[in-house]
Design a protein around this motif. Structure first.
Motif, mmCIF file in Angstrom:
data_model
loop_
_atom_site.group_PDB
_atom_site.id
_atom_site.type_symbol
_atom_site.label_atom_id
_atom_site.label_comp_id
_atom_site.label_asym_id
_atom_site.label_seq_id
_atom_site.Cartn_x
_atom_site.Cartn_y
_atom_site.Cartn_z
ATOM 1 N N LYS A 576 0.832 -1.197 0.000
ATOM 2 C CA LYS A 576 0.000 0.000 0.000
ATOM 3 C C LYS A 576 0.872 1.254 0.000
ATOM 4 N N LEU A 577 1.912 1.228 0.846
ATOM 5 C CA LEU A 577 2.782 2.389 0.954
ATOM 6 C C LEU A 577 3.586 2.576 -0.335
ATOM 7 N N ILE A 578 4.053 1.465 -0.882
ATOM 8 C CA ILE A 578 4.807 1.547 -2.137
ATOM 9 C C ILE A 578 3.932 2.167 -3.221
ATOM 10 N N LYS A 579 2.664 1.769 -3.201
ATOM 11 C CA LYS A 579 1.744 2.300 -4.199
ATOM 12 C C LYS A 579 1.606 3.811 -4.026
ATOM 13 N N ALA A 580 1.469 4.250 -2.756
ATOM 14 C CA ALA A 580 1.326 5.676 -2.467
ATOM 15 C C ALA A 580 2.597 6.428 -2.871
ATOM 16 N N LEU A 581 3.749 5.862 -2.527
ATOM 17 C CA LEU A 581 5.029 6.496 -2.872
ATOM 18 C C LEU A 581 5.193 6.611 -4.386
ATOM 19 N N PHE A 582 4.925 5.500 -5.067
ATOM 20 C CA PHE A 582 5.067 5.466 -6.517
ATOM 21 C C PHE A 582 4.082 6.417 -7.186
ATOM 22 N N ASP A 583 2.915 6.490 -6.618
ATOM 23 C CA ASP A 583 1.881 7.358 -7.172
ATOM 24 C C ASP A 583 2.380 8.804 -7.188
ATOM 25 N N VAL A 584 3.023 9.210 -6.088
ATOM 26 C CA VAL A 584 3.530 10.577 -6.002
ATOM 27 C C VAL A 584 4.744 10.762 -6.908
ATOM 28 N N LEU A 585 5.582 9.734 -6.994
ATOM 29 C CA LEU A 585 6.763 9.835 -7.856
ATOM 30 C C LEU A 585 6.369 9.938 -9.327
ATOM 31 N N ALA A 586 5.359 9.161 -9.710
ATOM 32 C CA ALA A 586 4.934 9.147 -11.112
ATOM 33 C C ALA A 586 4.201 10.437 -11.472
ATOM 34 N N HIS A 587 3.373 10.895 -10.547
ATOM 35 C CA HIS A 587 2.583 12.103 -10.796
ATOM 36 C C HIS A 587 2.731 13.010 -9.573
ATOM 37 N N PRO A 588 3.778 13.861 -9.532
ATOM 38 C CA PRO A 588 4.039 14.660 -8.329
ATOM 39 C C PRO A 588 2.842 15.482 -7.859
ATOM 40 N N GLN A 589 1.967 15.883 -8.796
ATOM 41 C CA GLN A 589 0.808 16.682 -8.361
ATOM 42 C C GLN A 589 -0.099 15.891 -7.423
ATOM 43 N N ASN A 590 -0.007 14.567 -7.462
ATOM 44 C CA ASN A 590 -0.821 13.737 -6.565
ATOM 45 C C ASN A 590 -0.396 13.868 -5.109
ATOM 46 N N TYR A 591 0.764 14.493 -4.888
ATOM 47 C CA TYR A 591 1.239 14.723 -3.525
ATOM 48 C C TYR A 591 0.170 15.444 -2.726
ATOM 49 N N PHE A 592 -0.558 16.330 -3.404
ATOM 50 C CA PHE A 592 -1.550 17.137 -2.696
ATOM 51 C C PHE A 592 -2.785 16.341 -2.303
ATOM 52 N N LYS A 593 -2.898 15.133 -2.854
ATOM 53 C CA LYS A 593 -4.026 14.264 -2.441
ATOM 54 C C LYS A 593 -3.835 13.796 -1.007
ATOM 55 N N TYR A 594 -2.561 13.702 -0.599
ATOM 56 C CA TYR A 594 -2.263 13.175 0.732
ATOM 57 C C TYR A 594 -2.082 14.327 1.719
ATOM 58 N N THR A 595 -2.920 14.370 2.718
ATOM 59 C CA THR A 595 -2.785 15.406 3.733
ATOM 60 C C THR A 595 -1.614 15.044 4.626
ATOM 61 N N ALA A 596 -1.127 16.040 5.376
ATOM 62 C CA ALA A 596 -0.008 15.803 6.296
ATOM 63 C C ALA A 596 -0.390 14.711 7.287
ATOM 64 N N GLN A 597 -1.631 14.796 7.751
ATOM 65 C CA GLN A 597 -2.135 13.813 8.721
ATOM 66 C C GLN A 597 -2.048 12.403 8.146
ATOM 67 N N GLU A 598 -2.481 12.277 6.885
ATOM 68 C CA GLU A 598 -2.473 10.969 6.227
ATOM 69 C C GLU A 598 -1.064 10.403 6.134
ATOM 70 N N SER A 599 -0.128 11.265 5.666
ATOM 71 C CA SER A 599 1.221 10.740 5.483
ATOM 72 C C SER A 599 1.844 10.405 6.839
ATOM 73 N N ARG A 600 1.490 11.174 7.891
ATOM 74 C CA ARG A 600 2.006 10.856 9.232
ATOM 75 C C ARG A 600 1.509 9.482 9.672
ATOM 76 N N GLU A 601 0.263 9.194 9.329
ATOM 77 C CA GLU A 601 -0.292 7.908 9.739
ATOM 78 C C GLU A 601 0.274 6.762 8.905
ATOM 79 N N MET A 602 0.677 7.091 7.671
ATOM 80 C CA MET A 602 1.148 6.030 6.785
ATOM 81 C C MET A 602 2.611 5.681 7.045
ATOM 82 N N PHE A 603 3.442 6.701 7.198
ATOM 83 C CA PHE A 603 4.886 6.457 7.284
ATOM 84 C C PHE A 603 5.419 6.734 8.681
ATOM 85 N N PRO A 604 6.432 5.962 9.109
ATOM 86 C CA PRO A 604 7.073 6.246 10.391
ATOM 87 C C PRO A 604 7.707 7.641 10.355
ATOM 88 N N ARG A 605 7.759 8.297 11.515
ATOM 89 C CA ARG A 605 8.302 9.653 11.596
ATOM 90 C C ARG A 605 9.724 9.725 11.033
#
Ligand code: CA
Ligand code: CA
Ligand code: CA
Length: 623
Positions: A576-605
């Motif tokens: 799931k995380l790889i998919k999220a990471l790759f999604d942002v790498l492939a389409h950087p504008q998708n970074y804005f889909k993920y809120t700070a809260q979301e990424s904090r919950e997904m990835f270790p600090r």
């Protein structure tokens, strides 16, 4: 005054510095009596503080001061209640790490472990996914068999005792059909074949025609278009006064009104014109079609076994069928036991299968081929040939898990076995692999993954990224048998030419993940296996990124810290995380889909810290 004071301090510093630069026994003795943090940190390991009673040493978080009052020793946090870790605790100098058992992920509190719900990933199971704590399970729809842990392939029922068909068996996707030779038709049990027209069938056919005629008659009555010609005079007959409302649609045969809609009566019911509703088929009858106005009589209604069949959906619910090991003319009681030398595994049959080859059974009423007295007993992976009276190895693409059978089962779907004599469906493997890849993200996987890959296989993929894009690859884990001298290998290079620029090559098992960028723009990937020692293989995702990010991506994937901690390793294994990471790498504008809260919950600090520092360093020149 102030100046004099400063000079004094300077003098002292000089003196002390010279003592530090030329340490001698004398010198050490000399300043022991005037202990101060300014000299040798007061002897403290870490923090030193001058107090009225002399120096006071202290230690940072994660350390404890020893009895000498100076040395700091790491606290082994794992000794006290496992460091608060749910599963595993690993002590480190100055800190500790929690980690989880396989199938669990560490939550962002970096202590709790939570089951990974594998069923939320894409492509986990072909059909049905069931999540369990620490694991998951795949199952298949009816008519399909599981292979390679997660895949479903059609069962070739015809390979199992001819599907139980008396004549021909035709396999279909998810099912199968029995067909009959010319002059025969299929019995209601859909397996036996009965002659098309003897006397009783002619009678049945007439009955059927009559029933149809009655239906047509009732239909015209229902439509109130009934004309009668009496003594040469036409009469229009109305069944009842017109009651059907103008607004209401006139329903077809076997349908009733539900609100303003017409609904067909369901199976197990029929439409009753008097009551204007669908009625359950009475005892001794059944109906296996929708929208009917009658129910079919059970084949043997006087049989006491047919007492409670109200609403029967099919003829088999009529009851009173012959048991396995028995037969009768219509498959219903009274039944006869299968005679010596024959057997019948299924209920409701009109005949028994012969053992073949002149073989006998000990008793009448045999239910399985194993009751036939074969000359030898065949072990799994073999079948008994009734012509030669020998055990024959199951051919490639078939298997037999049981003793003493007279057939081998075809592998499900498009799978096949590596060798003959297979004993288990797990020997059935999908050999499909390779192809042209060029999307923004994708993956390559060994054939039959996550089941063991087939022997003597060769797969070639080519990844051709869109213009101005480069390839990033993650190998989360790869399982190739180490013991066979690089007989199985995965290689990624610029082209099929063996001296072209190579990005990756391995013939071993690595459970630690690794990420890297391709050294060439296009990538030619090959996987080859030899005849023995199979393993799980690999599933390798890739993403293409804008070549402007080259420097940043390289900076990230080359940083050892990315792979150092077990928790970072888990990210690269987490689909799931790889998919999220790759999604942002492939389409950087998708970074804005993920809120700070979301990424904090997904990835270790620690992971976010690592990325953030790199990203800001990369972006700074452009600010
Ligand atoms: Ca520690
Ligand atoms: Ca799970
Ligand atoms: Ca089938």
């Amino acid at each position: 005054m102030e100046v004099i004071q400063l000079e004094k301090i300077k003098y002292h510093m000089l003196l002390l510095n010279s003592l530090l630069v030329f340490p001698s026994a004398n010198a050490r003795f000399y300043f022991l009596s005037l202990e101060t943090c300014a000299v040798n940190n007061g002897g403290c390991d870490r923090t030193c503080k001058d107090t009225s009673t002399g120096v006071h040493c202290s230690c940072p978080l994660g350390f404890t001061l020893q009895f000498d009052g100076k040395t700091c020793k790491d606290i082994d946090e794992c000794q006290a209640s496992n460091g608060g870790c749910d599963h595993f605790c690993r002590n480190t100098i100055g800190s500790f790490d929690c980690s989880c058992k396989k199938g669990y992920k560490l939550l962002t509190d970096e202590k709790s472990c939570q089951d990974i719900d594998e069923c939320t990933f894409e492509r986990t199971c072909d059909h049905i996914c069931i999540n369990h704590p620490g694991t998951f399970e795949c199952t298949c729809n009816k008519g399909y068999t599981l292979y390679g842990f997660t895949h479903c392939g059609d069962v070739n029922e015809c390979s199992i005792n001819n599907g139980g068909c008396q004549h021909t068996c035709v396999n279909t996707l998810g099912d199968y059909e029995c067909h009959c030779d010319a002059g025969h038709k299929l019995h209601w049990n859909k397996k036996d074949c009965v002659e098309t027209c003897n006397l009783s069938c002619a009678r049945k056919r007439t009955e059927k025609r009559l029933r149809k005629a009655i239906r047509t008659l009732r239909k015209v009555i229902n439509k109130e278009q009934f004309h009668i010609r009496l003594s040469g005079v036409n009469h229009d007959v109305a069944r009842k006064s017109v009651r059907v409302l103008e607004t209401q649609e006139i329903c077809g045969l076997g349908q009733r009104h539900v609100g303003n809609k017409c609904v067909s009566c369901s199976v197990g019911t029929y439409y009753d014109g008097e009551q204007e509703s669908c009625i359950l088929c009475p005892n001794g009858t059944y109906q296996d079609n929708e929208g009917q106005i009658t129910c079919e009589p059970c084949p043997n209604p006087q049989n006491p076994g047919n007492q409670k069949t109200a609403g029967a959906h099919s003829i088999s619910e009529c009851g009173g069928q012959c048991s396995p090991g028995e037969y009768s003319v219509d498959g219903f009681k009274p039944c006869l036991a299968c005679p010596l030398g024959t057997y019948q595994p299924e209920p409701g049959r009109t005949s028994c299968f012969t053992c073949g080859g002149g073989l006998m059974t000990k008793l009448t009423g045999a239910t399985v081929f194993q009751n036939c007295e074969t000359k030898v007993q065949c072990s799994p992976g073999h079948f008994y040939n009734t012509t030669t009276h020998r055990c024959i190895r199951c051919s490639v693409g078939t298997y037999q898990p049981e003793f003493g059978q007279n057939y081998c089962i075809s592998c499900p779907g498009n799978t096949t076995t590596d060798y003959d004599g297979s004993t288990n469906v797990t020997h059935c493997k999908d050999r499909h692999c390779g192809g042209e890849l060029g999307e923004f993200t994708g993956y390559i996987e060994s054939p039959n993954y996550p089941g063991n890959y087939p022997a003597n296989t060769e797969c070639t993929w080519s990844i051709n990224p869109p213009p101005k894009r480069r390839i990033l690859i993650v190998v989360p884990e790869i399982f190739l048998p180490i013991e066979d001298e690089c007989g199985d290998y995965l290689v990624m290079r610029k082209s099929s030419s063996s001296n072209s620029v190579t990005t990756y090559e391995t013939c071993q098992t690595y459970e630690r993940p690794i990420a890297f960028t391709s050294r060439s723009k296009k990538l030619w990937v090959q996987f080859k296996s030899n005849e023995g020692n199979s393993a799980k293989g690999f599933q390798v995702p890739y993403v293409t990124y804008d070549e402007d990010y080259q420097e940043l991506i390289e900076d990230i994937v080359r940083d050892g810290r990315l792979y150092a901690s077990e928790n970072h390793q888990e990210i690269l294994k987490d689909k799931k995380l790889i998919k999220a990471l790759f999604d942002v790498l492939a389409h950087p504008q998708n970074y804005f889909k993920y809120t700070a809260q979301e990424s904090r919950e997904m990835f270790p600090r620690s992971f976010i810290r690592l990325l953030r520092s790199k990203v800001s360093r990369f972006l700074r020149p452009y600010k």
